[in-house]
Design an enzyme around this catalytic site. Sequence first.
Site, PDB file in Angstrom:
ATOM      1  N   TRP A   1      12.875  -9.392 -15.739  1.00  0.00           N
ATOM      2  CA  TRP A   1      13.037 -10.726 -15.158  1.00  0.00           C
ATOM      3  C   TRP A   1      13.777 -10.713 -13.829  1.00  0.00           C
ATOM      4  O   TRP A   1      13.859 -11.729 -13.137  1.00  0.00           O
ATOM      5  CB  TRP A   1      13.788 -11.630 -16.128  1.00  0.00           C
ATOM      6  CG  TRP A   1      15.101 -11.063 -16.610  1.00  0.00           C
ATOM      7  CD1 TRP A   1      15.326 -10.415 -17.784  1.00  0.00           C
ATOM      8  CD2 TRP A   1      16.364 -11.083 -15.925  1.00  0.00           C
ATOM      9  NE1 TRP A   1      16.635 -10.020 -17.888  1.00  0.00           N
ATOM     10  CE2 TRP A   1      17.309 -10.431 -16.751  1.00  0.00           C
ATOM     11  CE3 TRP A   1      16.789 -11.580 -14.696  1.00  0.00           C
ATOM     12  CZ2 TRP A   1      18.634 -10.259 -16.389  1.00  0.00           C
ATOM     13  CZ3 TRP A   1      18.124 -11.416 -14.329  1.00  0.00           C
ATOM     14  CH2 TRP A   1      19.023 -10.763 -15.177  1.00  0.00           C
ATOM     15  N   CYS A   2      14.309  -9.552 -13.443  1.00  0.00           N
ATOM     16  CA  CYS A   2      15.129  -9.446 -12.221  1.00  0.00           C
ATOM     17  C   CYS A   2      14.228  -9.266 -11.000  1.00  0.00           C
ATOM     18  O   CYS A   2      13.416  -8.330 -10.940  1.00  0.00           O
ATOM     19  CB  CYS A   2      16.100  -8.273 -12.355  1.00  0.00           C
ATOM     20  SG  CYS A   2      16.958  -7.856 -10.826  1.00  0.00           S
ATOM     21  N   SER A   3      14.361 -10.151 -10.024  1.00  0.00           N
ATOM     22  CA  SER A   3      13.530 -10.071  -8.813  1.00  0.00           C
ATOM     23  C   SER A   3      13.818  -8.803  -8.020  1.00  0.00           C
ATOM     24  O   SER A   3      12.919  -8.196  -7.434  1.00  0.00           O
ATOM     25  CB  SER A   3      13.764 -11.309  -7.935  1.00  0.00           C
ATOM     26  OG  SER A   3      15.124 -11.384  -7.529  1.00  0.00           O
TER      27      SER A   3
END
Length: 483
Positions: free
Chosen positions: A169-171
Amino acid sequence: MISATKLKSVDFYRKIPRDLTEASLSGAGLSIIAALSIMFLFGMELNSYLSVSTSTSIIVDRSSDGEFLRIDFNLSFPALSCEFASVDVSDILGTNRLNITKTVRKFSIDPNLKPTGFEFHAGPLPTVNNHGDEVEEEHNEGSISLNSDNFDKYTHQHPILVVNFFAPWCSWSNRLKPSWERASRIMRQRYDPEMDGRILLGKVDCTEEFDLCRRHHIQGYPSIRIFRKGTDIKDNHGHHDHESYYGDRDSESLIAAMEALVRSLPTKSRTLELEDKSDHTVNAVKRPAPLTSGCRIEGFVRVKRVPGNLIISAHSGAHSFDASLMNVSHFISHFAFGKKLTHRMMSELKRLAPHLGRNYDRLTGQSYITDHDHANANVTIEHYLQIVKTELVSTRYSQEVFEEYEYTAHSSLVHSVNVPIAKFHFEPSPMQVLVTEVPKSFSHFITNVCAIIGGVFTVAGILDSILHNAVRLIKKVELGKQF
């Protein structure tokens, strides 16, 4: 010339011939009592003269250091990494300063709050470029997927294992992925794991391998760790800390950094590597790793003399954080406002105002520790501080002014959906206390001493006269009854 006879006529203290005086036991007793009374009253008066007398008033703050206020602090965070710990300042006037480093020092610490390394210096912020790598297909991934079952095997199997701890989920993790996979493929081609195997690049999905990431104290995503001989702990003169990669994140920079790691190893054939592998795995000794990745933050900041906040939090321009995993528990070794008091200033403070100074560093020795479980997740710790300044004017040092700040503190735990922080909200008072030393008059002291001596002597003389006349009257009555 004035004759001696005329001069004697102005004598206030005319003498009675000794033959005309009579001593008595009552007079002797009163004389002793009078002497003791004079000594006692003289001692009381001398003590009053030597004691400090002050006047206290409340006035509008007239600070001599302009519109700024200094905050000194020494805070220990057992579960916050120095890699991401940030000191920020804000106030109601709109001032916002992030990640102050010029006057702040950070040291990695262990669970006992003891330093595990030298002063932490953060590297430059990574440059996150994709360089067209985003077109690479998923099935061409070059890094090895690691989990709790195979992690130890791979870390001991290769002299160097570089691991990308990420979260889907981490950009930032997603932006790194193409460059990381391309660099992994190139390094596999250059250093075939079957023929050479001196270096291997791997990855760990922290959303699936939660315990593995927590064991290695991963707090921000992505985190790139370098494992040598089974551990990422580097030994620096007895101090231990994690070895991480902080360079640029484009594929060219990653490849250059990996090549530099390989060059640090001696050239060795794969045959010898395979022969030594079993012994290497068995005999590998892990260096002691810190049980937690904590940080001690010390230094000072200068803020405007208006209500504001000093905030300690995890901050990065190239990482993401899982709020539920962050813990900002802390121990306060020192937290004070204003200039640091010297030994002479502290002595003068105690002399002029013994009741002051008790709240000079009110938070010292206080700990705010929360167990990191589901009930205590996303906990922000807030301290509300009300500051009052006191000025002391000393006559001992030629009207020198001493400044001291005291504050009250109220703390609370607040659940938040955002990344937890430790917040110190300070509010300076517009009023200040002025304590002025009042000098004692020596002439007044001498006057009082003379009054004591003369008064006691006169009162004793009156009492002696009354007692003497009473005794004479009693004797006359007794003689009259006899006749």
